[in-house]
Write a protein that holds these residues in place. Structure first.
Motif, PDB file in Angstrom:
ATOM      1  N   GLU A  69      -4.266   0.341   5.336  1.00 36.41           N
ATOM      2  CA  GLU A  69      -3.051   0.821   6.144  1.00 36.41           C
ATOM      3  C   GLU A  69      -2.099   1.754   5.448  1.00 36.41           C
ATOM      4  OE1 GLU A  69      -1.179   2.451   9.374  1.00 36.41           O
ATOM      5  OE2 GLU A  69      -3.451   1.424   8.904  1.00 36.41           O
ATOM      6  N   GLY A  70      -1.613   0.478   4.157  1.00 38.48           N
ATOM      7  CA  GLY A  70      -0.512   1.724   3.595  1.00 38.48           C
ATOM      8  C   GLY A  70      -0.835   2.914   3.166  1.00 38.48           C
ATOM      9  N   LEU A  71      -1.893   2.238   2.176  1.00 41.38           N
ATOM     10  CA  LEU A  71      -1.815   4.184   1.372  1.00 41.38           C
ATOM     11  C   LEU A  71      -2.058   5.183   2.032  1.00 41.38           C
ATOM     12  CD1 LEU A  71      -4.936   2.441  -1.182  1.00 41.38           C
ATOM     13  CD2 LEU A  71      -3.117   3.254  -1.502  1.00 41.38           C
ATOM     14  N   ALA A  76     -11.858  10.250  -7.186  1.00 40.38           N
ATOM     15  CA  ALA A  76     -12.212  11.360  -7.359  1.00 40.38           C
ATOM     16  C   ALA A  76     -12.066  12.196  -8.644  1.00 40.38           C
ATOM     17  CB  ALA A  76     -11.593  11.908  -6.608  1.00 40.38           C
ATOM     18  N   PRO A  77     -13.323  13.019  -8.960  1.00 44.71           N
ATOM     19  CA  PRO A  77     -12.619  13.921 -10.698  1.00 44.71           C
ATOM     20  C   PRO A  77     -11.837  14.578 -10.488  1.00 44.71           C
ATOM     21  CG  PRO A  77     -14.944  14.781  -8.934  1.00 44.71           C
ATOM     22  CD  PRO A  77     -14.318  13.817  -8.201  1.00 44.71           C
ATOM     23  N   HIS A  78     -10.652  15.025  -9.770  1.00 46.42           N
ATOM     24  CA  HIS A  78      -9.176  14.986 -10.383  1.00 46.42           C
ATOM     25  C   HIS A  78      -8.327  13.690 -10.753  1.00 46.42           C
ATOM     26  CE1 HIS A  78      -8.620  13.953  -5.763  1.00 46.42           C
ATOM     27  NE2 HIS A  78      -6.991  13.331  -6.363  1.00 46.42           N
ATOM     28  N   ARG A  79      -9.266  12.753 -10.323  1.00 52.15           N
ATOM     29  CA  ARG A  79      -8.394  11.184 -10.445  1.00 52.15           C
ATOM     30  C   ARG A  79      -8.357  11.163 -11.931  1.00 52.15           C
ATOM     31  NH1 ARG A  79      -5.577   9.212  -6.178  1.00 52.15           N
ATOM     32  NH2 ARG A  79      -4.160   7.913  -7.972  1.00 52.15           N
ATOM     33  N   GLY A 106       0.690  -0.987  -0.149  1.00 47.54           N
ATOM     34  CA  GLY A 106       0.119  -0.280  -0.640  1.00 47.54           C
ATOM     35  C   GLY A 106       0.309   1.025   0.120  1.00 47.54           C
ATOM     36  N   ARG A 107       2.235   1.276   0.997  1.00 42.74           N
ATOM     37  CA  ARG A 107       2.719   2.324   0.762  1.00 42.74           C
ATOM     38  C   ARG A 107       3.507   2.478  -1.091  1.00 42.74           C
ATOM     39  NH1 ARG A 107       5.822   0.472   5.748  1.00 42.74           N
ATOM     40  NH2 ARG A 107       5.120   1.385   7.581  1.00 42.74           N
ATOM     41  N   MET A 108       3.650   1.697  -1.454  1.00 43.38           N
ATOM     42  CA  MET A 108       4.033   1.432  -2.758  1.00 43.38           C
ATOM     43  C   MET A 108       3.428   2.338  -4.331  1.00 43.38           C
ATOM     44  SD  MET A 108       6.242  -1.737  -2.925  1.00 43.38           S
ATOM     45  CE  MET A 108       6.892  -2.360  -1.678  1.00 43.38           C
ATOM     46  N   LEU A 109       2.389   1.752  -3.868  1.00 46.79           N
ATOM     47  CA  LEU A 109       0.707   1.614  -4.913  1.00 46.79           C
ATOM     48  C   LEU A 109       0.967   3.403  -5.795  1.00 46.79           C
ATOM     49  CD1 LEU A 109      -1.599  -0.287  -3.979  1.00 46.79           C
ATOM     50  CD2 LEU A 109      -0.238  -0.951  -5.809  1.00 46.79           C
ATOM     51  N   PRO A 110       0.614   4.692  -4.489  1.00 40.90           N
ATOM     52  CA  PRO A 110       1.308   5.687  -5.540  1.00 40.90           C
ATOM     53  C   PRO A 110       2.171   6.337  -5.904  1.00 40.90           C
ATOM     54  CG  PRO A 110      -0.071   5.696  -2.569  1.00 40.90           C
ATOM     55  CD  PRO A 110       0.609   4.348  -3.107  1.00 40.90           C
ATOM     56  N   THR A 111       2.858   5.514  -5.900  1.00 39.61           N
ATOM     57  CA  THR A 111       3.918   6.232  -6.236  1.00 39.61           C
ATOM     58  C   THR A 111       4.203   5.338  -7.469  1.00 39.61           C
ATOM     59  OG1 THR A 111       5.402   6.814  -4.275  1.00 39.61           O
ATOM     60  CG2 THR A 111       6.841   6.097  -6.194  1.00 39.61           C
ATOM     61  N   ARG A 112       4.348   3.658  -7.198  1.00 39.32           N
ATOM     62  CA  ARG A 112       4.633   3.513  -8.755  1.00 39.32           C
ATOM     63  C   ARG A 112       3.027   3.196  -9.127  1.00 39.32           C
ATOM     64  NH1 ARG A 112       6.998  -2.299  -7.265  1.00 39.32           N
ATOM     65  NH2 ARG A 112       8.615  -2.289  -5.879  1.00 39.32           N
ATOM     66  N   HIS A 113       2.023   3.083  -9.096  1.00 39.25           N
ATOM     67  CA  HIS A 113       0.828   3.852  -9.730  1.00 39.25           C
ATOM     68  C   HIS A 113      -0.267   4.381  -9.537  1.00 39.25           C
ATOM     69  CE1 HIS A 113       1.943  -0.366 -10.925  1.00 39.25           C
ATOM     70  NE2 HIS A 113       1.986  -0.893  -9.530  1.00 39.25           N
ATOM     71  N   PRO A 114       0.361   5.925 -10.048  1.00 42.68           N
ATOM     72  CA  PRO A 114      -0.558   7.450  -9.603  1.00 42.68           C
ATOM     73  C   PRO A 114      -1.372   7.319  -9.885  1.00 42.68           C
ATOM     74  CG  PRO A 114       0.897   7.666 -11.220  1.00 42.68           C
ATOM     75  CD  PRO A 114       2.099   6.529 -10.714  1.00 42.68           C
ATOM     76  N   PRO A 137     -12.058   6.018   0.490  1.00 42.19           N
ATOM     77  CA  PRO A 137     -11.596   5.315  -0.569  1.00 42.19           C
ATOM     78  C   PRO A 137     -11.763   6.800  -1.797  1.00 42.19           C
ATOM     79  CG  PRO A 137     -13.984   5.576  -0.388  1.00 42.19           C
ATOM     80  CD  PRO A 137     -13.151   6.400   1.109  1.00 42.19           C
ATOM     81  N   ASP A 138     -11.949   7.777  -0.750  1.00 44.00           N
ATOM     82  CA  ASP A 138     -11.344   9.047  -1.752  1.00 44.00           C
ATOM     83  C   ASP A 138     -10.366   9.201  -3.077  1.00 44.00           C
ATOM     84  OD1 ASP A 138     -14.024  10.179   0.749  1.00 44.00           O
ATOM     85  OD2 ASP A 138     -12.290  11.196   0.958  1.00 44.00           O
ATOM     86  N   ASP A 139      -9.370   8.930  -3.110  1.00 44.58           N
ATOM     87  CA  ASP A 139      -8.674   9.295  -3.140  1.00 44.58           C
ATOM     88  C   ASP A 139      -8.457   7.384  -4.487  1.00 44.58           C
ATOM     89  OD1 ASP A 139      -7.607  11.320  -3.327  1.00 44.58           O
ATOM     90  OD2 ASP A 139      -6.309  10.783  -1.825  1.00 44.58           O
ATOM     91  N   VAL A 140      -8.487   6.378  -3.284  1.00 44.48           N
ATOM     92  CA  VAL A 140      -8.111   5.086  -4.350  1.00 44.48           C
ATOM     93  C   VAL A 140      -9.395   3.838  -3.483  1.00 44.48           C
ATOM     94  CG1 VAL A 140      -6.721   2.834  -4.224  1.00 44.48           C
ATOM     95  CG2 VAL A 140      -5.547   5.124  -4.540  1.00 44.48           C
TER      96      VAL A 140
END
Length: 275
Positions: A198-200, A272-275, A172-180, A208-211
């Motif tokens: 937890e990692g996100l 979210a609309p910005h995604r 979860g910690r890696m996901l925003p960087t690897r798959h933004p 769930p706002d971002d993922v």
């Protein structure tokens, strides 16, 4: 005094301290199986093995054997067992090995259908290598089938070595960087999914706002984490009952496949609309 009750052996790979983690699927199945065995006047014996090749020698002394956590290729390589045997969540095609499992392909499909119906189009699939794990392979195939049906062309695969909370958190910690640009994750077990949530959060992403995140199993853990986990629910208690049915009634045969349902809780929302 010798215990005259029939002994059922639950055999599993003794690979470390989390071999039968109480918060995971195997721990909940163990509790359900123990209840069922005692209800029928039998006794459950736990048998951890360092290698699958040790199974036949132990099985010969038991009334019946339940095999949990072994890869199908390990089971296929064993000689014929002296006791009736059931492989939980197995996909082996051995004639002398009975099978009890959930409808893994349908469960994965429903997870994919849930996320795509909410508008998610860039997805991440998290789970162990499906090459030697039939249950994970079927869940992944069902998920990909639903994604294709919805016109989704981007599914990122993130292969884990296991299904622990700790590993899910690291992923979860890696996901925003690897798959933004990804907006949804399907993890093939609840323990992985809870760790991903937890990692996100640790990485600054909101669920769930971002993922959005969906798991599989409907463990007690799923309703205890924050936010409460959306998941594919399987009936673990029924799997335990069917396991003992196969062991004690020679008229039963397998595979026996239990139903699944999707429980949408708080970890799924539209992108979210910005995604």
């Amino acid at each position: 005094m010798t215990d005259a009750r029939p002994h059922i052996g639950l055999m599993f790979p003794a690979t470390g301290p989390e071999s039968l983690a109480p918060w995971g699927h195997d721990g909940e199945y163990l509790a359900a199986l123990d209840d069922e065995v005692r209800r029928r006047g039998m006794r459950l014996v736990l048998c951890g093995t360092r290698r699958a090749a040790d199974i036949p020698d132990i099985a010969d002394d038991l009334h019946g054997v339940v095999l949990m956590g072994y890869h199908d290729n390990e089971l296929d390589a064993l000689p014929q067992l002296g006791a009736r045997a059931v492989a939980v969540d197995g996909y082996s095609e051995r004639d002398d090995l009975m099978i009890v499992r959930s409808d893994d392909h349908e469960g994965g499909r429903r997870a994919g259908e849930l996320l795509t119906s909410r508008g998610h189009r860039e997805l991440v699939l998290v789970g162990p290598d499906a090459h030697d794990n039939g249950a994970m392979r079927a869940r992944a195939a069902g998920f990909e089938r639903a994604a294709r049906a919805a016109g989704v062309s981007t599914i990122h695969r993130h292969v884990s070595t296991g299904t622990s909370l700790r590993e899910g958190t690291l992923i979860g910690r890696m996901l925003p960087t690897r798959h933004p640009s990804a907006t949804a994750v399907f993890a093939t077990t609840d323990t992985l999914a809870a760790g991903v949530v937890e990692g996100l959060g640790q990485a600054g992403a909101r669920v769930p706002d971002d993922v959005s995140v969906v798991g599989y199993d409907n463990l007690a853990l799923a309703s205890l984490v924050t936010p409460k986990l959306s998941t594919v629910a399987q009936n673990v208690a029924r799997k335990a009952r069917l396991t003992i049915d196969l062991l004690v009634d020679p008229d039963h045969s397998g595979p026996l496949v239990t139903e699944v349902v999707v429980l949408e809780r708080a970890t799924v929302a539209p992108p979210a609309p910005h995604r």
